[in-house]
Design a protein around this motif. Structure first.
Motif, short mmCIF file in Angstrom:
data_model
loop_
_atom_site.label_atom_id
_atom_site.label_comp_id
_atom_site.label_asym_id
_atom_site.label_seq_id
_atom_site.Cartn_x
_atom_site.Cartn_y
_atom_site.Cartn_z
N VAL A 50 0.79 -0.73 0.09
CA VAL A 50 0.10 0.11 -0.03
C VAL A 50 0.70 1.01 -0.20
O VAL A 50 0.48 2.16 -0.83
CB VAL A 50 -1.37 0.30 1.27
CG1 VAL A 50 -1.92 1.51 1.49
CG2 VAL A 50 -1.89 -1.22 0.83
N ALA A 51 1.81 1.36 1.24
CA ALA A 51 2.77 2.34 0.37
C ALA A 51 3.78 2.59 -0.75
O ALA A 51 3.75 3.51 -0.88
CB ALA A 51 3.99 2.17 1.75
N LEU A 52 4.43 1.26 -1.12
CA LEU A 52 4.96 1.69 -2.51
C LEU A 52 3.91 1.66 -3.62
O LEU A 52 4.01 2.64 -4.28
CB LEU A 52 5.78 0.17 -2.56
CG LEU A 52 6.93 -0.29 -1.29
CD1 LEU A 52 7.24 -1.16 -1.99
CD2 LEU A 52 7.21 0.51 -1.64
N LEU A 53 2.57 1.96 -3.45
CA LEU A 53 1.65 1.42 -4.68
C LEU A 53 0.53 2.84 -4.42
O LEU A 53 0.18 3.62 -6.05
CB LEU A 53 0.84 0.72 -5.05
CG LEU A 53 1.86 -0.95 -5.58
CD1 LEU A 53 0.35 -2.41 -5.39
CD2 LEU A 53 3.02 -1.10 -6.58
N VAL A 54 0.84 3.30 -3.56
CA VAL A 54 -0.58 4.26 -3.15
C VAL A 54 0.08 5.76 -2.31
O VAL A 54 -0.28 6.79 -3.43
CB VAL A 54 -1.47 3.90 -2.22
CG1 VAL A 54 -2.52 4.85 -1.92
CG2 VAL A 54 -2.46 2.12 -2.82
#
Length: 597
Positions: A215-219
């Motif tokens: 979630v951190a990497l993609l959003v």
């Protein structure tokens, strides 16, 4: 049926709120803090040193904050600490982008973030035992096969409702529930369900925390780029990204506030217990004393030596956290060092931290290796949860994870080249990093499951039945100081049998049961926060030890030194786990010899 004591809403809030976002905000901040320094503050030199100092200060705060939050949660409740943690994270993310210098403003903002992050991370462990457990059910004659609420039975049954006749059946029906025996088969099945549900949920926790990093990497991390492409300046884009992520943290706090209400074993806790030294009622129908903070911490440490599940869980957490540093820090460092040593990359001396642009081959390979490791870990998390519940005896899944760590870290330390396209390299490097991911997630999931089982006092060979058997010393007579064997209240043979005998009168049995209740081992749910804090504290020690000692050995002994350290950590875990399994086997054999089933 799995032994979940929490509702579906509570479990969903725990997984999708606490577990999912416990690591995502940390990944976002670690990856974007350099942009705050360069774009918001405007500092171009010594950026790497500033980032390293901020990270080191974060770990120092975590060493103190993790046990402190755990102790506090045993007073005010895990729900309150989770809400406070995510609220502090949201506030700190908004404060960080207001800093005008690194020291002290940005440093203070990072320390504030660390307080919130440690609270949320510690509650991932502390809330798990509240999700599963053996529900205390009082025996009620209205739930008997012949008399169920809302149902009519035509079966003949002896009447015990006459007020004028005191029969043995009526006496037993009106006796306190502590005199009523529980079927060993039913009790054993419920205990087994608790072990299975705790292990399965631990596997899901490992998977959801891994998804939190995605979630951190993609959003989260693409947000500054998106705001910049929308026409904002670089400084404003970074600030807006932090505001958005901070608002999400506040929403998670609100979700935890409503979704974690009325958790099992949390009755009576609250801010009124913050200072007051009083007892509170639990769902186990007896009072728990509110211990002082030093005694709470001491009790959690002592349990590491007295409970084999909790002690092994502590050690597994230490190895797991150290393993996360080995994968995320030393694999890229070893890869970059190899490319620099072979002359395939040359770094600008004025900006030695710009390895991403100066040596893209090393950066891509490091990202690929760590990505494969984390992907395998993510996929194996539910598998280890299932195996931990399916084979809880002898801790087989944890031993498998430790063995994978020994093989994987030893093999990586002996690599001549991490590059599979190099003449000295091999495609086996991907199998090696896969073993590292298996080792890491196995230690995480199994240690969480062990803590959950230890908190519920599911100790197998050290359970109450075994202690009761040893109380006779094999002679049939209780030994001094031993727990008397439990037995149900004697049942008269028929209506003509005496209701109370000289050897088993009501008052004597009451005193005996009260003494018995004090000796029969209870669960440690009232200490789950303190245990979670100690677990996180030892994990922090693992990170600092590998970071500092491993970094020093990396420079003095070579790139393989940190991986040799990790192989040694896993070997210690394997040896301790094997010793615990041998002890469990010996105790199981003694139980059979003494006729305990």
């Amino acid at each position: 049926m799995l032994g979940f004591t929490a509702s579906r809403v509570q479990i969903a809030t725990y997984l999708c709120g606490v577990a999912l976002f416990s690591i995502s905000f940390l990944v976002f901040l670690n990856s974007s803090i350099s942009f705050v320094i360069t774009q918001r503050i405007g500092q171009d030199n010594n950026v790497g040193g500033a980032v390293g100092t901020l990270g080191f200060a974060d770990e120092l705060v975590a060493l103190v904050a993790c046990p402190a939050w755990g102790l506090l949660s045993d007073r005010i409740g895990v729900r309150s600490v989770a809400v406070l943690g995510y609220a502090i994270i949201g506030l700190s993310l908004c404060v960080l982008v207001q800093a005008r210098n690194v020291y002290p403003q940005l440093l203070l903002g990072r320390l504030l973030f660390s307080l919130g992050a440690t609270a949320s991370a510690t509650m991932v462990t502390a809330i798990l035992p509240a999700m599963t457990g053996i529900k205390a059910k009082a025996v009620d004659d209205s739930q008997s096969p012949t008399r169920r609420a809302g149902r009519t039975s035509h079966a003949l049954a002896p009447s015990i409702s006459s007020e004028s006749t005191i029969t043995p059946a009526r006496f037993r029906s009106q006796s306190p529930t502590r005199f009523r025996s529980q079927s060993p088969t039913v009790d054993g099945a419920r205990k087994k369900n608790t072990v299975v549900s705790t292990s399965h949920l631990a596997g899901l926790v490992g998977m959801f925390t891994g998804c939190g990093a995605l979630v951190a990497l993609l959003v989260f991390l693409p947000l500054p780029t998106r705001f910049h492409n929308a026409g904002e300046t670089s400084a404003a884009a970074v600030a807006d990204a932090f505001y958005v992520v901070g608002a999400i943290a506040i929403l998670v706090a609100v979700g935890c506030f409503f979704g974690l209400r009325n958790l099992p074993a949390e009755e009576g806790k609250g801010f009124h217990c913050l200072i007051q030294m009083q007892s509170y009622k639990t769902s186990e129908t007896y009072s728990r004393p509110v211990l002082s903070y030093p005694r709470l911490f001491l009790a959690s440490v002592q349990l590491g030596f007295r409970s084999r599940n909790i002690g092994l869980g502590y050690l597994g957490g230490f190895v797991a956290r150290a393993s996360s540093v080995a994968i995320s820090l030393f694999i890229p460092l070893a890869t970059n060092t190899y490319f620099l040593r072979t002359g395939e990359c040359k770094v600008d001396p004025s900006s030695p931290s710009d390895i991403k642009n100066a040596c893209p081959q090393a950066y891509k390979l490091a990202a690929m290796l760590t990505g494969v490791s984390q992907l395998i870990a993510l996929l194996c998390a539910p598998l280890f949860g299932y195996l931990s519940g399916r084979f809880p005896k002898f801790n087989v899944p944890l031993m498998v994870a430790a063995t994978a760590g020994i093989i994987g870290y030893s093999a990586f330390a002996s690599l001549k080249s991490p590059d599979p396209h190099n003449k000295d390299g091999s495609g086996a490097v991907f199998l090696i990093v896969a073993l590292l991911g298996i080792s890491q997630i196995g230690a995480i999931v199994c240690s969480l499951a062990l803590l959950g089982r230890g908190i519920h006092n599911d100790e197998g060979g050290e359970d109450s039945h075994y202690r009761e058997d040893l109380s006779t010393n094999g002679t049939g007579h209780p030994s001094a100081g031993a727990t008397p064997p439990r037995s149900p209240l004697p049942t008269p043979a028929g209506e003509d049998a005496p209701l109370l005998t000289d050897d088993n009168n009501y008052s004597d049995h009451t005193n005996h049961s009260a003494h018995q209740s004090a000796l029969v081992p209870k669960s440690h749910t009232h200490l789950k926060g303190s245990i979670a804090g100690t677990y996180s504290l030892l994990g922090g020690f693992g990170i600092l030890l590998l970071t500092k000692a491993g970094g020093a050995l990396f420079d003095s002994s070579g790139p393989g030194a940190p991986f040799v350290m990790m192989a040694s950590f896993n070997a210690i875990l394997l040896l301790v786990g094997t010793g615990v399994s041998i002890r469990e086997a010996i105790q199981g054999r003694r139980k059979v010899e003494h006729g305990v089933r």
